[in-house]
Design a protein around this motif. Structure first.
Motif, mmCIF file in Angstrom:
data_model
loop_
_atom_site.group_PDB
_atom_site.id
_atom_site.type_symbol
_atom_site.label_atom_id
_atom_site.label_comp_id
_atom_site.label_asym_id
_atom_site.label_seq_id
_atom_site.Cartn_x
_atom_site.Cartn_y
_atom_site.Cartn_z
ATOM 1 N N ASP A 165 0.866 -1.163 0.000
ATOM 2 C CA ASP A 165 0.000 0.000 0.000
ATOM 3 C C ASP A 165 0.913 1.227 0.000
ATOM 4 O O ASP A 165 1.395 1.646 1.054
ATOM 5 N N ALA A 166 1.204 1.737 -1.185
ATOM 6 C CA ALA A 166 2.102 2.893 -1.293
ATOM 7 C C ALA A 166 1.306 4.104 -1.737
ATOM 8 O O ALA A 166 0.272 3.980 -2.391
ATOM 9 N N THR A 167 1.784 5.289 -1.350
ATOM 10 C CA THR A 167 1.104 6.509 -1.776
ATOM 11 C C THR A 167 2.133 7.584 -2.137
ATOM 12 O O THR A 167 3.047 7.855 -1.355
ATOM 13 N N ALA A 168 2.004 8.156 -3.335
ATOM 14 C CA ALA A 168 2.946 9.194 -3.778
ATOM 15 C C ALA A 168 2.427 10.565 -3.377
ATOM 16 O O ALA A 168 1.236 10.834 -3.456
ATOM 17 N N MET A 169 3.340 11.428 -2.924
ATOM 18 C CA MET A 169 2.945 12.778 -2.502
ATOM 19 C C MET A 169 3.841 13.827 -3.142
ATOM 20 O O MET A 169 5.042 13.642 -3.246
ATOM 21 N N THR A 170 3.252 14.939 -3.512
ATOM 22 C CA THR A 170 4.052 16.110 -3.910
ATOM 23 C C THR A 170 4.609 16.738 -2.629
ATOM 24 O O THR A 170 4.209 16.359 -1.517
ATOM 25 N N GLY A 171 5.500 17.710 -2.789
ATOM 26 C CA GLY A 171 6.016 18.416 -1.622
ATOM 27 C C GLY A 171 4.881 19.067 -0.848
ATOM 28 O O GLY A 171 4.840 19.043 0.379
ATOM 29 N N ARG A 172 3.944 19.634 -1.588
ATOM 30 C CA ARG A 172 2.813 20.312 -0.946
ATOM 31 C C ARG A 172 2.017 19.350 -0.073
ATOM 32 O O ARG A 172 1.734 19.626 1.087
ATOM 33 N N LYS A 173 1.695 18.178 -0.626
ATOM 34 C CA LYS A 173 0.894 17.229 0.150
ATOM 35 C C LYS A 173 1.666 16.730 1.372
ATOM 36 O O LYS A 173 1.081 16.457 2.420
ATOM 37 N N ALA A 174 2.995 16.629 1.216
ATOM 38 C CA ALA A 174 3.818 16.191 2.351
ATOM 39 C C ALA A 174 3.929 17.285 3.412
ATOM 40 O O ALA A 174 4.491 17.063 4.477
ATOM 41 N N GLY A 175 3.401 18.482 3.108
ATOM 42 C CA GLY A 175 3.359 19.557 4.119
ATOM 43 C C GLY A 175 4.610 20.412 4.165
ATOM 44 O O GLY A 175 4.882 21.073 5.174
ATOM 45 N N ILE A 231 13.120 25.949 3.422
ATOM 46 C CA ILE A 231 11.984 25.326 4.097
ATOM 47 C C ILE A 231 11.688 26.109 5.369
ATOM 48 O O ILE A 231 12.572 26.314 6.191
ATOM 49 N N GLU A 232 10.455 26.570 5.511
ATOM 50 C CA GLU A 232 10.091 27.314 6.722
ATOM 51 C C GLU A 232 9.532 26.378 7.778
ATOM 52 O O GLU A 232 9.813 26.495 8.946
ATOM 53 N N LYS A 233 8.687 25.448 7.334
ATOM 54 C CA LYS A 233 8.186 24.453 8.282
ATOM 55 C C LYS A 233 7.652 23.245 7.520
ATOM 56 O O LYS A 233 7.381 23.331 6.314
ATOM 57 N N ILE A 234 7.526 22.157 8.251
ATOM 58 C CA ILE A 234 6.896 20.978 7.659
ATOM 59 C C ILE A 234 5.724 20.601 8.548
ATOM 60 O O ILE A 234 5.869 20.502 9.772
ATOM 61 N N ASP A 235 4.564 20.456 7.929
ATOM 62 C CA ASP A 235 3.398 19.995 8.667
ATOM 63 C C ASP A 235 3.212 18.522 8.308
ATOM 64 O O ASP A 235 2.644 18.196 7.260
ATOM 65 N N PRO A 236 3.706 17.618 9.164
ATOM 66 C CA PRO A 236 3.833 16.207 8.752
ATOM 67 C C PRO A 236 2.568 15.367 8.924
ATOM 68 O O PRO A 236 2.608 14.164 8.712
ATOM 69 N N ILE A 237 1.444 16.022 9.228
ATOM 70 C CA ILE A 237 0.260 15.244 9.634
ATOM 71 C C ILE A 237 -0.208 14.263 8.547
ATOM 72 O O ILE A 237 -0.531 13.116 8.837
ATOM 73 N N THR A 238 -0.174 14.712 7.280
ATOM 74 C CA THR A 238 -0.634 13.823 6.195
ATOM 75 C C THR A 238 0.286 12.607 6.067
ATOM 76 O O THR A 238 -0.180 11.472 5.899
ATOM 77 N N LEU A 279 17.946 17.796 0.908
ATOM 78 C CA LEU A 279 17.349 18.639 1.937
ATOM 79 C C LEU A 279 15.932 18.170 2.265
ATOM 80 O O LEU A 279 15.547 18.108 3.439
ATOM 81 N N SER A 280 15.161 17.814 1.235
ATOM 82 C CA SER A 280 13.807 17.291 1.493
ATOM 83 C C SER A 280 13.872 16.109 2.452
ATOM 84 O O SER A 280 13.112 16.024 3.422
ATOM 85 N N ALA A 281 14.792 15.196 2.163
ATOM 86 C CA ALA A 281 14.886 13.968 2.964
ATOM 87 C C ALA A 281 15.244 14.280 4.420
ATOM 88 O O ALA A 281 14.610 13.772 5.349
ATOM 89 N N VAL A 282 16.260 15.139 4.604
ATOM 90 C CA VAL A 282 16.703 15.440 5.967
ATOM 91 C C VAL A 282 15.607 16.183 6.731
ATOM 92 O O VAL A 282 15.324 15.891 7.900
ATOM 93 N N ALA A 283 14.957 17.126 6.056
ATOM 94 C CA ALA A 283 13.917 17.907 6.726
ATOM 95 C C ALA A 283 12.741 17.007 7.119
ATOM 96 O O ALA A 283 12.176 17.141 8.210
ATOM 97 N N ILE A 284 12.386 16.079 6.239
ATOM 98 C CA ILE A 284 11.291 15.156 6.556
ATOM 99 C C ILE A 284 11.696 14.242 7.710
ATOM 100 O O ILE A 284 10.912 14.007 8.639
#
Ligand code: ADP
Ligand code: ASP
Ligand code: MG
Length: 403
Positions: free
Chosen positions: A90-100, A112-119, A154-159
């Motif tokens: 069960d995999a799901t692809a996300m854009t940067g926006r969807k990843a928060g 990157i100002e913030k990450i909203d990781p809820i999704t 940077l995306s990876a480390v920030a996530i």
């Protein structure tokens, strides 16, 4: 464990390699881990898109560029997710926006100002494998932004930071961090560990194996970062706090940056505030100035030389032209055929003579040094680009990094 795994361009370079990545992710999941995957565009894809834009315009709008360039990562994220679904996950692809991932307004090099990781968290809770398109976020205006070249790191480390992941693995085409670029010096040795500070210097000084901002963020958020290859099970390099490294070597590595240009300003009016005026204007134009040298000329003027990334040269020229027109600078010249070689090591803090040995190495190879800069843990030299590889290999020998 919760692991963030980032796969770079070569690792997802064709469809077979994307399948190979899917198999690797599957293995980590079978071992009982939660996995969030971050992917780059297929290798060459981002450059291809840049080329397409340049076909139409020398100066395309940065907003359009970001929308264009972010597409490369969407392709790989969706393909990898499809491959994983086909394997029964069960995999799901996300854009940067969807990843928060929320950034500032600086198109093409957004922070990157913030990450909203809820999704992402909800998906993980449901047992899904989250596959995020790297290199991108969304700004306050709702526009897609990109994080600067190499920005998927940077995306990876920030996530990893936002999710409090146990580990962030950066999969690339070499098996870790080497004493220098193994493509230049085949005798380069892989390091088992390297400190955040040394890695940050190496990355900032041209070792593109990790984007420098990703290292800065890893240090700030204390992310356990490992660089390794996606093509074998070989162990990689751990990037960690200095105190976790038992015996720090005098010199850890040599970096090369070919992407530098030198700007020489001659006959600069010698008045208080002139340097401040020039460099503030350059900063306002987002020009990244590195080494600066100022010499007094014979008359009542000075000469100022400095280096900038080649990509910032046009913006810098515009600023300089303003001062030339105002009669504050007599003459300006530009040289792109230079490079910067640097020696990096925390051992320099407690040992003398490291810089002297670097200069001797250049002398023994008949290489003229144009500019020098030092900090607590680095010595950088600007030289003619044609000597780049000779200098790197010479320095690698001098500090016996192959031993
Ligand atoms: P990716 O596409 O996976 O992000 P990059 O091309 O950005 O990979 O970075 C990997 C490359 O970095 C290697 O192929 C290597 O040539 C280069 N490199 C430069 N300096 C070093 C170093 N000190 N150690 C390892 N690789 C290095
Ligand atoms: N695809 C982007 C680049 O080529 C981002 C990345 O690969 O990290 O710069
Ligand atoms: Mg990269």
């Amino acid at each position: 464990m919760l692991i963030v795994q980032k796969f770079g361009g070569t690792s997802v370079g064709d469809l077979e390699r994307i399948q190979n990545v899917a198999n690797r992710v599957s293995r980590s999941v079978k071992e009982g881990n939660d996995v969030v995957v971050v992917v780059s565009a297929m290798s060459g894809e981002t450059n291809k898109l840049v080329g397409y834009a340049e076909h139409f315009s020398k100066n395309p709008s940065v907003q359009e560029m970001d929308m264009l360039l972010s597409a490369g990562e969407r392709v790989t994220a969706s393909l990898l997710s499809i491959a994983l679904q086909e394997m029964g996950y069960d995999a799901t692809a996300m854009t940067g926006r969807k990843a928060g991932i929320v950034t500032d307004l600086h198109h093409t090099k957004a922070r990157i100002e913030k990450i909203d990781p809820i999704t992402m968290q909800e998906a993980i809770k449901k047992g899904q494998i989250v596959v995020v398109a790297g290199f991108q976020g969304v700004n306050g205006d709702g526009d897609v932004t990109t994080l600067g070249r190499g920005g998927s790191d940077l995306s990876a480390v920030a996530i990893a930071g936002a999710l409090h992941a146990d580990l962030c693995e950066i999969y690339t085409d070499v098996s870790g961090i080497y004493t220098t670029d193994p493509r230049i010096e085949p005798k380069a040795k892989k390091l088992a560990k390297i400190s955040y500070d040394e890695m940050l210097e190496l990355a900032s000084l041209g070792a593109k194996v990790l984007q420098n901002r990703s290292v800065e963020m890893a240090k700030k958020l204390n992310v356990n970062l490992v660089t390794r290859t996606s093509f074998s099970d070989e162990e990689g390099t751990l990037i960690t706090k200095e105190e976790n490294i038992m015996e720090a070597p005098l010199v850890s590595g040599i970096a090369l940056d070919r992407n530098q240009a030198r700007i020489s300003l001659m006959g600069v009016k010698d008045r208080p505030g002139i340097a401040s005026d020039i460099f503030n204007k350059l900063a306002d134009a987002e020009v990244n100035v590195d080494m600066i040298i100022q010499n007094k000329a014979h008359d009542s003027t000075t000469n100022i030389d400095f280096t900038v990334p080649v990509g910032d040269l046009q913006d810098a020229k515009k600023v300089v032209n303003g001062f030339v027109e105002d009669g504050e600078i007599n003459d300006d010249s530009y040289n792109e055929d230079i490079c910067k070689v640097s020696v990096v090591g925390v051992g320099m803090r407690s040992h003398t003579g490291v810089a002297a040995r670097a200069f001797s190495t250049m002398a023994n190879n008949n290489i003229n040094i144009n500019m020098i800069a030092t900090s607590e843990i680095k010595v950088s030299m600007v030289i003619d680009e044609k000597y780049a590889e000779l200098a790197v290999r010479g320095l690698h020998d001098t500090y016996e990094l192959d031993k």
